[in-house]
Design a protein around this motif. Sequence first.
Motif, PDB file in Angstrom:
ATOM      1  N   UNK A  21      45.363 -17.513 -39.277  1.00  0.00           N
ATOM      2  CA  UNK A  21      46.531 -17.386 -38.409  1.00  0.00           C
ATOM      3  C   UNK A  21      46.190 -16.608 -37.141  1.00  0.00           C
ATOM      4  N   UNK A  22      46.744 -17.085 -36.028  1.00  0.00           N
ATOM      5  CA  UNK A  22      46.506 -16.397 -34.772  1.00  0.00           C
ATOM      6  C   UNK A  22      45.312 -16.914 -33.993  1.00  0.00           C
ATOM      7  N   UNK A  23      44.659 -17.978 -34.509  1.00  0.00           N
ATOM      8  CA  UNK A  23      43.517 -18.576 -33.819  1.00  0.00           C
ATOM      9  C   UNK A  23      43.839 -20.028 -33.462  1.00  0.00           C
ATOM     10  N   UNK A  24      43.210 -20.526 -32.404  1.00  0.00           N
ATOM     11  CA  UNK A  24      43.296 -21.930 -32.030  1.00  0.00           C
ATOM     12  C   UNK A  24      41.923 -22.368 -31.506  1.00  0.00           C
ATOM     13  N   UNK A  25      41.726 -23.690 -31.377  1.00  0.00           N
ATOM     14  CA  UNK A  25      40.469 -24.247 -30.884  1.00  0.00           C
ATOM     15  C   UNK A  25      40.738 -25.102 -29.649  1.00  0.00           C
ATOM     16  N   UNK A  39      36.997 -35.896 -35.260  1.00  0.00           N
ATOM     17  CA  UNK A  39      35.766 -35.183 -34.966  1.00  0.00           C
ATOM     18  C   UNK A  39      35.692 -33.828 -35.647  1.00  0.00           C
ATOM     19  N   UNK A  40      34.478 -33.299 -35.763  1.00  0.00           N
ATOM     20  CA  UNK A  40      34.313 -32.030 -36.471  1.00  0.00           C
ATOM     21  C   UNK A  40      35.035 -30.877 -35.775  1.00  0.00           C
ATOM     22  N   UNK A  41      35.183 -30.963 -34.463  1.00  0.00           N
ATOM     23  CA  UNK A  41      35.877 -29.885 -33.757  1.00  0.00           C
ATOM     24  C   UNK A  41      37.349 -29.871 -34.114  1.00  0.00           C
ATOM     25  N   UNK A  42      37.969 -31.044 -34.094  1.00  0.00           N
ATOM     26  CA  UNK A  42      39.378 -31.132 -34.454  1.00  0.00           C
ATOM     27  C   UNK A  42      39.598 -30.754 -35.923  1.00  0.00           C
ATOM     28  N   UNK A  43      38.682 -31.187 -36.785  1.00  0.00           N
ATOM     29  CA  UNK A  43      38.783 -30.832 -38.199  1.00  0.00           C
ATOM     30  C   UNK A  43      38.645 -29.325 -38.391  1.00  0.00           C
ATOM     31  N   UNK A  44      37.803 -28.713 -37.579  1.00  0.00           N
ATOM     32  CA  UNK A  44      37.669 -27.265 -37.616  1.00  0.00           C
ATOM     33  C   UNK A  44      38.955 -26.602 -37.147  1.00  0.00           C
ATOM     34  N   UNK A  45      39.565 -27.168 -36.123  1.00  0.00           N
ATOM     35  CA  UNK A  45      40.840 -26.638 -35.628  1.00  0.00           C
ATOM     36  C   UNK A  45      41.909 -26.699 -36.713  1.00  0.00           C
ATOM     37  N   UNK A  46      41.925 -27.796 -37.470  1.00  0.00           N
ATOM     38  CA  UNK A  46      42.887 -27.922 -38.568  1.00  0.00           C
ATOM     39  C   UNK A  46      42.653 -26.845 -39.617  1.00  0.00           C
ATOM     40  N   UNK A  47      41.392 -26.619 -39.951  1.00  0.00           N
ATOM     41  CA  UNK A  47      41.073 -25.598 -40.951  1.00  0.00           C
ATOM     42  C   UNK A  47      41.469 -24.210 -40.456  1.00  0.00           C
ATOM     43  N   UNK A  48      41.170 -23.941 -39.197  1.00  0.00           N
ATOM     44  CA  UNK A  48      41.515 -22.633 -38.630  1.00  0.00           C
ATOM     45  C   UNK A  48      43.028 -22.440 -38.626  1.00  0.00           C
ATOM     46  N   UNK A 100      29.859 -41.083 -38.619  1.00  0.00           N
ATOM     47  CA  UNK A 100      31.138 -41.667 -39.015  1.00  0.00           C
ATOM     48  C   UNK A 100      32.134 -40.553 -39.314  1.00  0.00           C
ATOM     49  N   UNK A 101      33.376 -40.946 -39.541  1.00  0.00           N
ATOM     50  CA  UNK A 101      34.433 -39.962 -39.769  1.00  0.00           C
ATOM     51  C   UNK A 101      34.144 -39.085 -40.989  1.00  0.00           C
ATOM     52  N   UNK A 102      33.674 -39.698 -42.073  1.00  0.00           N
ATOM     53  CA  UNK A 102      33.402 -38.912 -43.273  1.00  0.00           C
ATOM     54  C   UNK A 102      32.285 -37.905 -43.055  1.00  0.00           C
ATOM     55  N   UNK A 103      31.326 -38.235 -42.210  1.00  0.00           N
ATOM     56  CA  UNK A 103      30.234 -37.307 -41.913  1.00  0.00           C
ATOM     57  C   UNK A 103      30.719 -36.126 -41.091  1.00  0.00           C
ATOM     58  N   UNK A 104      31.783 -36.313 -40.337  1.00  0.00           N
ATOM     59  CA  UNK A 104      32.330 -35.220 -39.546  1.00  0.00           C
ATOM     60  C   UNK A 104      32.798 -34.074 -40.434  1.00  0.00           C
ATOM     61  N   UNK A 105      33.224 -34.412 -41.627  1.00  0.00           N
ATOM     62  CA  UNK A 105      33.623 -33.373 -42.582  1.00  0.00           C
ATOM     63  C   UNK A 105      32.434 -32.495 -42.953  1.00  0.00           C
ATOM     64  N   UNK A 106      31.278 -33.123 -43.106  1.00  0.00           N
ATOM     65  CA  UNK A 106      30.075 -32.363 -43.429  1.00  0.00           C
ATOM     66  C   UNK A 106      29.653 -31.490 -42.253  1.00  0.00           C
ATOM     67  N   UNK A 107      29.787 -32.022 -41.036  1.00  0.00           N
ATOM     68  CA  UNK A 107      29.461 -31.227 -39.858  1.00  0.00           C
ATOM     69  C   UNK A 107      30.417 -30.046 -39.735  1.00  0.00           C
ATOM     70  N   UNK A 108      31.689 -30.299 -39.981  1.00  0.00           N
ATOM     71  CA  UNK A 108      32.669 -29.202 -39.952  1.00  0.00           C
ATOM     72  C   UNK A 108      32.273 -28.092 -40.913  1.00  0.00           C
ATOM     73  N   UNK A 109      31.945 -28.463 -42.131  1.00  0.00           N
ATOM     74  CA  UNK A 109      31.590 -27.465 -43.133  1.00  0.00           C
ATOM     75  C   UNK A 109      30.306 -26.734 -42.758  1.00  0.00           C
TER      76      UNK A 109
END
Length: 214
Positions: free
Chosen positions: A68-72, A54-63, A194-203
Amino acid sequence: MQWAMGLALLLLVALFARPAAAQSAQAAPAKGTRTVLVMGDSLSAAYGLAPSQGWVSLTADRIGKTKPGWRVVNASISGETTAGGAARIAAELQRHKPAVVVIALGANDGLRGLPLAQTRVNLEKMIKAAQASKAKVLLVGMRMPPNYGPDYTRGFEQNFSVLSKQYRTALLPFLLQPIALDRNAYQADNLHPVASAQLKLRDHVWTALEPLLR
Protein backbone atom coordinates in the motif's frame (compact mmCIF):
# COMPACT_ATOMS: atom_id res chain seq x y z
CA MET A 1 21.94 -21.60 -27.19
CA GLN A 2 18.30 -20.88 -28.04
CA TRP A 3 18.27 -17.76 -25.86
CA ALA A 4 21.30 -16.43 -27.66
CA MET A 5 19.73 -16.74 -31.10
CA GLY A 6 16.41 -15.42 -29.86
CA LEU A 7 18.07 -12.49 -28.13
CA ALA A 8 20.03 -11.58 -31.23
CA LEU A 9 16.84 -11.47 -33.29
CA LEU A 10 15.00 -9.62 -30.55
CA LEU A 11 17.63 -6.95 -30.43
CA LEU A 12 17.66 -6.65 -34.21
CA VAL A 13 13.94 -5.95 -34.26
CA ALA A 14 14.22 -3.56 -31.32
CA LEU A 15 16.97 -1.62 -33.02
CA PHE A 16 15.15 -1.01 -36.29
CA ALA A 17 11.63 -0.77 -34.93
CA ARG A 18 10.20 2.71 -34.72
CA PRO A 19 10.36 3.71 -31.06
CA ALA A 20 7.01 3.55 -29.31
CA ALA A 21 5.87 6.18 -26.89
CA ALA A 22 6.64 5.54 -23.24
CA GLN A 23 3.73 4.35 -21.13
CA SER A 24 4.29 6.96 -18.44
CA ALA A 25 1.11 9.03 -18.73
CA GLN A 26 -0.84 8.27 -15.57
CA ALA A 27 -3.19 10.03 -13.22
CA ALA A 28 -1.55 12.06 -10.50
CA PRO A 29 -0.79 9.87 -7.47
CA ALA A 30 -2.55 10.31 -4.16
CA LYS A 31 -0.71 12.38 -1.60
CA GLY A 32 1.97 10.30 0.11
CA THR A 33 2.15 7.70 -2.67
CA ARG A 34 5.65 6.57 -3.60
CA THR A 35 6.57 5.74 -7.18
CA VAL A 36 8.62 3.04 -8.89
CA LEU A 37 9.81 4.36 -12.26
CA VAL A 38 10.82 1.78 -14.88
CA MET A 39 13.14 2.91 -17.69
CA GLY A 40 13.50 0.06 -20.18
CA ASP A 41 13.23 -1.11 -23.79
CA SER A 42 10.84 -3.49 -25.59
CA LEU A 43 11.32 -6.19 -22.96
CA SER A 44 9.81 -3.85 -20.40
CA ALA A 45 7.31 -2.23 -22.78
CA ALA A 46 5.29 -5.46 -23.30
CA TYR A 47 6.13 -5.64 -27.02
CA GLY A 48 3.54 -7.74 -28.87
CA LEU A 49 1.23 -7.94 -25.87
CA ALA A 50 -1.42 -5.84 -24.23
CA PRO A 51 0.32 -3.47 -21.80
CA SER A 52 -1.49 -5.16 -18.91
CA GLN A 53 0.24 -8.47 -19.75
CA GLY A 54 3.81 -7.23 -19.44
CA TRP A 55 5.98 -7.89 -16.41
CA VAL A 56 5.94 -4.23 -15.44
CA SER A 57 2.16 -4.06 -15.32
CA LEU A 58 2.03 -7.39 -13.50
CA THR A 59 4.49 -5.99 -10.99
CA ALA A 60 2.27 -2.93 -10.58
CA ASP A 61 -0.67 -5.22 -9.83
CA ARG A 62 1.34 -7.08 -7.20
CA ILE A 63 2.53 -3.84 -5.62
CA GLY A 64 -1.04 -2.54 -5.53
CA LYS A 65 -2.11 -5.61 -3.57
CA THR A 66 0.87 -6.07 -1.28
CA LYS A 67 2.56 -2.67 -0.90
CA PRO A 68 0.00 0.00 0.00
CA GLY A 69 1.15 3.49 -0.83
CA TRP A 70 3.24 2.48 -3.86
CA ARG A 71 2.56 2.74 -7.60
CA VAL A 72 4.49 1.90 -10.80
CA VAL A 73 5.11 4.16 -13.80
CA ASN A 74 6.36 2.42 -16.95
CA ALA A 75 8.46 4.84 -19.02
CA SER A 76 9.91 2.09 -21.22
CA ILE A 77 10.24 2.55 -25.00
CA SER A 78 10.77 -0.20 -27.58
CA GLY A 79 14.10 0.35 -29.33
CA GLU A 80 15.49 2.51 -26.54
CA THR A 81 19.25 2.73 -26.00
CA THR A 82 21.14 3.88 -22.94
CA ALA A 83 21.74 7.20 -24.72
CA GLY A 84 17.99 7.66 -25.05
CA GLY A 85 17.46 6.77 -21.43
CA ALA A 86 20.19 9.14 -20.31
CA ALA A 87 18.60 11.92 -22.36
CA ARG A 88 15.16 11.30 -20.83
CA ILE A 89 16.01 10.55 -17.22
CA ALA A 90 15.99 14.11 -15.88
CA ALA A 91 12.53 14.86 -17.27
CA GLU A 92 11.12 11.56 -16.00
CA LEU A 93 12.55 12.16 -12.54
CA GLN A 94 11.08 15.65 -12.47
CA ARG A 95 7.71 14.45 -13.71
CA HIS A 96 7.25 11.46 -11.42
CA LYS A 97 9.59 12.09 -8.46
CA PRO A 98 10.16 8.35 -7.94
CA ALA A 99 11.41 6.72 -4.77
CA VAL A 100 12.78 3.78 -6.80
CA VAL A 101 14.14 3.76 -10.36
CA VAL A 102 14.48 0.52 -12.31
CA ILE A 103 17.02 0.85 -15.14
CA ALA A 104 16.63 -1.96 -17.68
CA LEU A 105 18.56 -0.64 -20.68
CA GLY A 106 21.65 -1.60 -22.67
CA ALA A 107 20.53 -4.43 -24.95
CA ASN A 108 20.22 -2.21 -28.02
CA ASP A 109 23.65 -0.74 -27.36
CA GLY A 110 25.04 -4.25 -27.53
CA LEU A 111 23.38 -5.02 -30.86
CA ARG A 112 24.91 -1.93 -32.41
CA GLY A 113 28.28 -2.93 -31.04
CA LEU A 114 28.60 0.44 -29.35
CA PRO A 115 31.73 0.96 -27.26
CA LEU A 116 31.34 -0.56 -23.82
CA ALA A 117 32.62 2.65 -22.26
CA GLN A 118 29.86 4.62 -23.98
CA THR A 119 27.16 2.34 -22.59
CA ARG A 120 28.74 2.50 -19.17
CA VAL A 121 28.82 6.31 -19.20
CA ASN A 122 25.13 6.48 -20.14
CA LEU A 123 24.09 4.01 -17.46
CA GLU A 124 26.25 5.86 -14.97
CA LYS A 125 24.53 9.13 -15.85
CA MET A 126 21.13 7.56 -15.19
CA ILE A 127 22.22 6.05 -11.90
CA LYS A 128 23.75 9.30 -10.66
CA ALA A 129 20.71 11.32 -11.70
CA ALA A 130 18.37 8.93 -9.90
CA GLN A 131 20.47 8.88 -6.76
CA ALA A 132 20.82 12.67 -6.81
CA SER A 133 17.03 12.82 -6.70
CA LYS A 134 17.13 10.59 -3.59
CA ALA A 135 15.76 7.53 -5.41
CA LYS A 136 16.97 3.99 -4.85
CA VAL A 137 18.17 2.24 -8.02
CA LEU A 138 17.68 -1.28 -9.33
CA LEU A 139 19.98 -1.98 -12.28
CA VAL A 140 18.69 -4.79 -14.52
CA GLY A 141 21.35 -6.47 -16.62
CA MET A 142 21.34 -8.16 -20.01
CA ARG A 143 23.70 -10.52 -21.83
CA MET A 144 24.88 -10.61 -25.41
CA PRO A 145 24.96 -13.72 -27.65
CA PRO A 146 28.37 -15.41 -27.87
CA ASN A 147 28.83 -14.43 -31.53
CA TYR A 148 29.75 -10.93 -30.37
CA GLY A 149 33.04 -12.36 -29.13
CA PRO A 150 34.17 -13.25 -25.61
CA ASP A 151 35.76 -9.89 -24.83
CA TYR A 152 32.72 -7.87 -25.80
CA THR A 153 30.15 -10.19 -24.22
CA ARG A 154 32.12 -10.43 -21.00
CA GLY A 155 32.69 -6.68 -20.85
CA PHE A 156 29.05 -5.98 -21.64
CA GLU A 157 27.85 -8.15 -18.77
CA GLN A 158 30.43 -6.71 -16.41
CA ASN A 159 29.26 -3.16 -17.08
CA PHE A 160 26.19 -3.83 -14.97
CA SER A 161 27.97 -5.51 -12.06
CA VAL A 162 30.77 -2.94 -11.96
CA LEU A 163 28.38 0.02 -11.93
CA SER A 164 26.13 -1.63 -9.36
CA LYS A 165 29.08 -2.20 -7.06
CA GLN A 166 30.50 1.29 -7.61
CA TYR A 167 27.22 3.07 -6.88
CA ARG A 168 25.83 0.51 -4.43
CA THR A 169 22.64 -0.14 -6.37
CA ALA A 170 20.48 -3.22 -6.28
CA LEU A 171 21.30 -5.56 -9.19
CA LEU A 172 19.45 -8.17 -11.22
CA PRO A 173 22.23 -9.61 -13.42
CA PHE A 174 20.11 -10.99 -16.29
CA LEU A 175 16.45 -10.13 -16.92
CA LEU A 176 15.74 -13.18 -19.10
CA GLN A 177 17.38 -15.72 -16.81
CA PRO A 178 14.19 -17.68 -15.97
CA ILE A 179 13.23 -18.21 -19.63
CA ALA A 180 16.58 -18.04 -21.42
CA LEU A 181 16.58 -21.68 -22.57
CA ASP A 182 12.81 -22.19 -22.97
CA ARG A 183 11.70 -21.90 -26.60
CA ASN A 184 8.05 -22.08 -25.52
CA ALA A 185 8.51 -18.90 -23.51
CA TYR A 186 8.64 -16.81 -26.67
CA GLN A 187 5.99 -15.55 -29.06
CA ALA A 188 5.63 -16.96 -32.57
CA ASP A 189 8.19 -14.45 -33.82
CA ASN A 190 10.82 -16.21 -31.69
CA LEU A 191 11.70 -12.82 -30.26
CA HIS A 192 9.50 -11.65 -27.44
CA PRO A 193 8.32 -13.46 -24.29
CA VAL A 194 4.72 -14.69 -24.27
CA ALA A 195 2.22 -13.57 -21.65
CA SER A 196 2.82 -16.58 -19.41
CA ALA A 197 6.56 -15.93 -19.44
CA GLN A 198 5.94 -12.40 -18.22
CA LEU A 199 4.83 -13.90 -14.93
CA LYS A 200 8.23 -15.51 -14.56
CA LEU A 201 9.96 -12.23 -15.37
CA ARG A 202 7.80 -10.45 -12.81
CA ASP A 203 8.75 -12.95 -10.14
CA HIS A 204 12.41 -12.75 -11.13
CA VAL A 205 12.53 -8.96 -10.93
CA TRP A 206 10.57 -9.04 -7.69
CA THR A 207 13.42 -10.77 -5.88
CA ALA A 208 15.55 -7.64 -6.37
CA LEU A 209 12.81 -5.01 -6.33
CA GLU A 210 10.80 -5.98 -3.27
CA PRO A 211 13.56 -5.22 -0.74
CA LEU A 212 13.66 -1.64 -2.06
CA LEU A 213 9.98 -1.18 -1.20
CA ARG A 214 10.35 -1.85 2.49
